[in-house]
Design a protein around this motif. Structure first.
Motif, PDB file in Angstrom:
ATOM      1  N   SER A  18     -11.454 -23.365  42.272  1.00 47.20           N
ATOM      2  CA  SER A  18     -10.929 -21.577  41.749  1.00 47.20           C
ATOM      3  C   SER A  18      -9.235 -21.810  40.853  1.00 47.20           C
ATOM      4  O   SER A  18      -9.032 -20.674  40.563  1.00 47.20           O
ATOM      5  N   SER A  19      -9.355 -22.561  39.677  1.00 47.49           N
ATOM      6  CA  SER A  19      -7.929 -22.332  39.700  1.00 47.49           C
ATOM      7  C   SER A  19      -8.448 -22.423  37.809  1.00 47.49           C
ATOM      8  O   SER A  19     -10.095 -22.919  37.610  1.00 47.49           O
ATOM      9  N   VAL A  20      -7.538 -21.570  36.964  1.00 44.67           N
ATOM     10  CA  VAL A  20      -7.599 -22.044  35.500  1.00 44.67           C
ATOM     11  C   VAL A  20      -6.830 -23.137  34.591  1.00 44.67           C
ATOM     12  O   VAL A  20      -5.723 -22.211  34.770  1.00 44.67           O
ATOM     13  N   ILE A  21      -7.627 -23.591  34.402  1.00 48.84           N
ATOM     14  CA  ILE A  21      -6.433 -24.767  33.525  1.00 48.84           C
ATOM     15  C   ILE A  21      -6.492 -24.474  32.554  1.00 48.84           C
ATOM     16  O   ILE A  21      -7.424 -24.895  31.787  1.00 48.84           O
ATOM     17  N   LYS A  22      -5.027 -24.103  31.949  1.00 49.92           N
ATOM     18  CA  LYS A  22      -5.293 -23.519  30.414  1.00 49.92           C
ATOM     19  C   LYS A  22      -3.885 -24.270  29.460  1.00 49.92           C
ATOM     20  O   LYS A  22      -3.082 -23.545  29.718  1.00 49.92           O
ATOM     21  N   ASN A  23      -4.018 -24.407  27.929  1.00 49.95           N
ATOM     22  CA  ASN A  23      -3.082 -23.706  26.888  1.00 49.95           C
ATOM     23  C   ASN A  23      -1.930 -25.029  28.171  1.00 49.95           C
ATOM     24  O   ASN A  23      -0.894 -24.731  26.889  1.00 49.95           O
ATOM     25  N   ASN A  24      -2.445 -26.219  28.328  1.00 50.68           N
ATOM     26  CA  ASN A  24      -1.549 -27.263  28.737  1.00 50.68           C
ATOM     27  C   ASN A  24      -1.459 -28.176  28.061  1.00 50.68           C
ATOM     28  O   ASN A  24      -2.135 -28.502  27.428  1.00 50.68           O
ATOM     29  N   LEU A  25       0.063 -29.093  27.860  1.00 47.38           N
ATOM     30  CA  LEU A  25      -0.132 -29.990  27.073  1.00 47.38           C
ATOM     31  C   LEU A  25       0.529 -31.278  28.719  1.00 47.38           C
ATOM     32  O   LEU A  25       1.149 -31.323  29.317  1.00 47.38           O
ATOM     33  N   VAL A  26       0.031 -31.894  28.797  1.00 51.93           N
ATOM     34  CA  VAL A  26      -1.103 -33.178  29.688  1.00 51.93           C
ATOM     35  C   VAL A  26      -0.966 -34.084  29.003  1.00 51.93           C
ATOM     36  O   VAL A  26      -1.757 -34.668  28.832  1.00 51.93           O
TER      37      VAL A  26
ATOM     38  N   ASN B 137     -13.506 -24.304  39.041  1.00 58.67           N
ATOM     39  CA  ASN B 137     -12.381 -24.441  38.394  1.00 58.67           C
ATOM     40  C   ASN B 137     -12.084 -24.236  36.600  1.00 58.67           C
ATOM     41  O   ASN B 137     -13.962 -24.938  35.981  1.00 58.67           O
ATOM     42  N   VAL B 138     -11.831 -23.887  35.723  1.00 60.94           N
ATOM     43  CA  VAL B 138     -12.496 -23.841  34.541  1.00 60.94           C
ATOM     44  C   VAL B 138     -11.436 -24.834  33.823  1.00 60.94           C
ATOM     45  O   VAL B 138      -9.769 -24.180  34.252  1.00 60.94           O
ATOM     46  N   ILE B 139     -11.447 -25.345  32.957  1.00 61.79           N
ATOM     47  CA  ILE B 139     -10.329 -26.611  32.068  1.00 61.79           C
ATOM     48  C   ILE B 139     -10.531 -26.006  30.597  1.00 61.79           C
ATOM     49  O   ILE B 139     -11.531 -26.660  30.120  1.00 61.79           O
TER      50      ILE B 139
ATOM     51  N   LEU C 225      -3.796 -20.017  38.706  1.00 58.00           N
ATOM     52  CA  LEU C 225      -3.948 -19.778  36.184  1.00 58.00           C
ATOM     53  C   LEU C 225      -2.529 -20.835  36.905  1.00 58.00           C
ATOM     54  O   LEU C 225      -1.569 -20.793  36.348  1.00 58.00           O
ATOM     55  N   VAL C 226      -2.396 -22.005  35.581  1.00 61.44           N
ATOM     56  CA  VAL C 226      -2.040 -23.092  35.391  1.00 61.44           C
ATOM     57  C   VAL C 226      -2.100 -23.157  33.442  1.00 61.44           C
ATOM     58  O   VAL C 226      -3.586 -23.522  33.688  1.00 61.44           O
TER      59      VAL C 226
ATOM     60  N   ASN D 178     -13.575 -26.476  24.829  1.00 59.86           N
ATOM     61  CA  ASN D 178     -11.578 -26.267  23.967  1.00 59.86           C
ATOM     62  C   ASN D 178     -10.875 -27.592  24.514  1.00 59.86           C
ATOM     63  O   ASN D 178      -9.843 -26.973  24.013  1.00 59.86           O
ATOM     64  N   ASN D 179     -10.859 -28.412  25.085  1.00 55.06           N
ATOM     65  CA  ASN D 179     -10.303 -29.810  25.477  1.00 55.06           C
ATOM     66  C   ASN D 179      -9.733 -30.316  24.277  1.00 55.06           C
ATOM     67  O   ASN D 179     -10.698 -30.980  23.408  1.00 55.06           O
ATOM     68  N   ARG D 180      -8.652 -30.877  23.750  1.00 50.40           N
ATOM     69  CA  ARG D 180      -8.634 -32.123  22.871  1.00 50.40           C
ATOM     70  C   ARG D 180      -8.517 -33.056  23.974  1.00 50.40           C
ATOM     71  O   ARG D 180      -7.102 -33.124  23.944  1.00 50.40           O
ATOM     72  N   MET D 181      -8.600 -34.475  24.041  1.00 54.18           N
ATOM     73  CA  MET D 181      -8.869 -35.558  24.727  1.00 54.18           C
ATOM     74  C   MET D 181      -8.294 -36.557  23.259  1.00 54.18           C
ATOM     75  O   MET D 181      -9.327 -36.961  22.515  1.00 54.18           O
TER      76      MET D 181
END
Length: 288
Positions: A208-216, A237-239, A179-180, A262-265
């Motif tokens: 199998s990572s969940v990558i959520k709510n990050n500023l990248v 993986n879920v982004i 979980l990231v 639901n990502n902003r790019m």
């Protein structure tokens, strides 16, 4: 009390520094017992002029190190192998050498929190080390991991949250099965502006990572990279719900079976999403 270096710990218990301590070649503190707590008491252990040696080395269970600075050791800051149930907190791990800042290879289950990991590693550092290396089942949170050579954080099967990770030579966060969340990941992997040259990114996962709510943002090859694994193949993986901007590629898929939602790019000079087919756009992704 620990009043001089080198110092060996052979019995369980609590140990503490009595002042700043300088060391030459070799290991500063060697831990040879389980159930040890080392409180640096706000002081620093520092290598002056040595060509080999770690600040702290152990091969033990239930080790805690807290409250101080480990600086300038040629081989690396802290190295623990084949240990478990460890805590590292409120540490400054600065300007250590080849094995990076905090290396927990073949060690599992622990907490790394409220640490500053800055400017560790060098040109001889292998690509599986750097700022923090933790092999499994860690909570890594509330750390500042800056300007390390190679990766910032390399951890699997862990929770990686609320960290500031920036200006590291390789990937900011390299992981799988984790979980990231809620990390600020900026300006890592500044070697190239081509998404297919190199293996690194702001955040990189195989499976199998969940990558959520990050500023990248501002990461050199790609902001988020989902990599093909040599044996696992990757995927699952879920982004989700990340703010991703200013790189060559926003999300780069090299494996199938992943979902992004639901990502902003924005402001990617190549494209917002790149890679092979077989990944699911779950909706709500906004390119602007």
């Amino acid at each position: 009390p620990i009043s001089s270096l080198p110092f060996s710990i052979t019995q369980a218990g609590s140990y503490y520094l009595t002042g700043d301590l300088t060391h030459g070649d070799g290991i500063g503190i060697t831990v040879m017992a389980d159930n040890v707590t080392i409180d640096l008491m706000g002081f620093c252990i520092y290598q002056a002029g040595g060509s080999t040696g770690f600040g702290i080395v152990g091969h033990n269970d239930n080790l805690t190190v807290r409250n101080g600075t480990i600086k300038g050791f040629a081989s690396g800051g802290i190295s623990v192998s084949h240990g478990s149930n460890m805590v590292f907190e409120r540490l400054r791990i600065l300007e250590n050498g080849t094995s990076g800042g905090l290396s927990l290879m073949w060690s599992e289950k622990g907490i790394i929190r409220n640490c500053l990991i800055h400017k560790n590693g060098n040109a001889s550092t292998p690509d599986h080390l750097g700022g923090i290396r933790a092999d499994g089942e860690y909570v890594i949170q509330d750390n500042v991991v800056v300007d390390n050579y190679y990766h910032g954080i390399y951890a699997v099967d862990s929770v990686i949250r609320n960290n500031v990770v920036r200006d590291n030579w390789g990937s900011g966060i390299r992981t799988s099965g984790s979980l990231v969340e809620n990390n600020t990941v900026l300006s890592n992997n500044g070697r190239s502006d081509q998404a297919n040259s190199g293996l690194d990114a702001g955040i990189q996962s195989i499976y199998s990572s969940v990558i959520k709510n990050n500023l990248v943002a501002y990461n050199g090859n790609a902001n988020i990279r989902i990599k093909q694994g040599a044996s696992t193949g990757g995927g699952r993986n879920v982004i989700e719900n990340n703010n991703i901007h200013t790189s060559y590629v926003g999300i780069y898929f090299q494996s199938q079976g992943n979902v992004y939602i639901n990502n902003r790019m924005s402001e990617h000079t190549g494209t917002n999403v790149l890679g092979i087919t077989g990944n699911t756009n779950g909706g709500g992704n906004i390119a602007y």
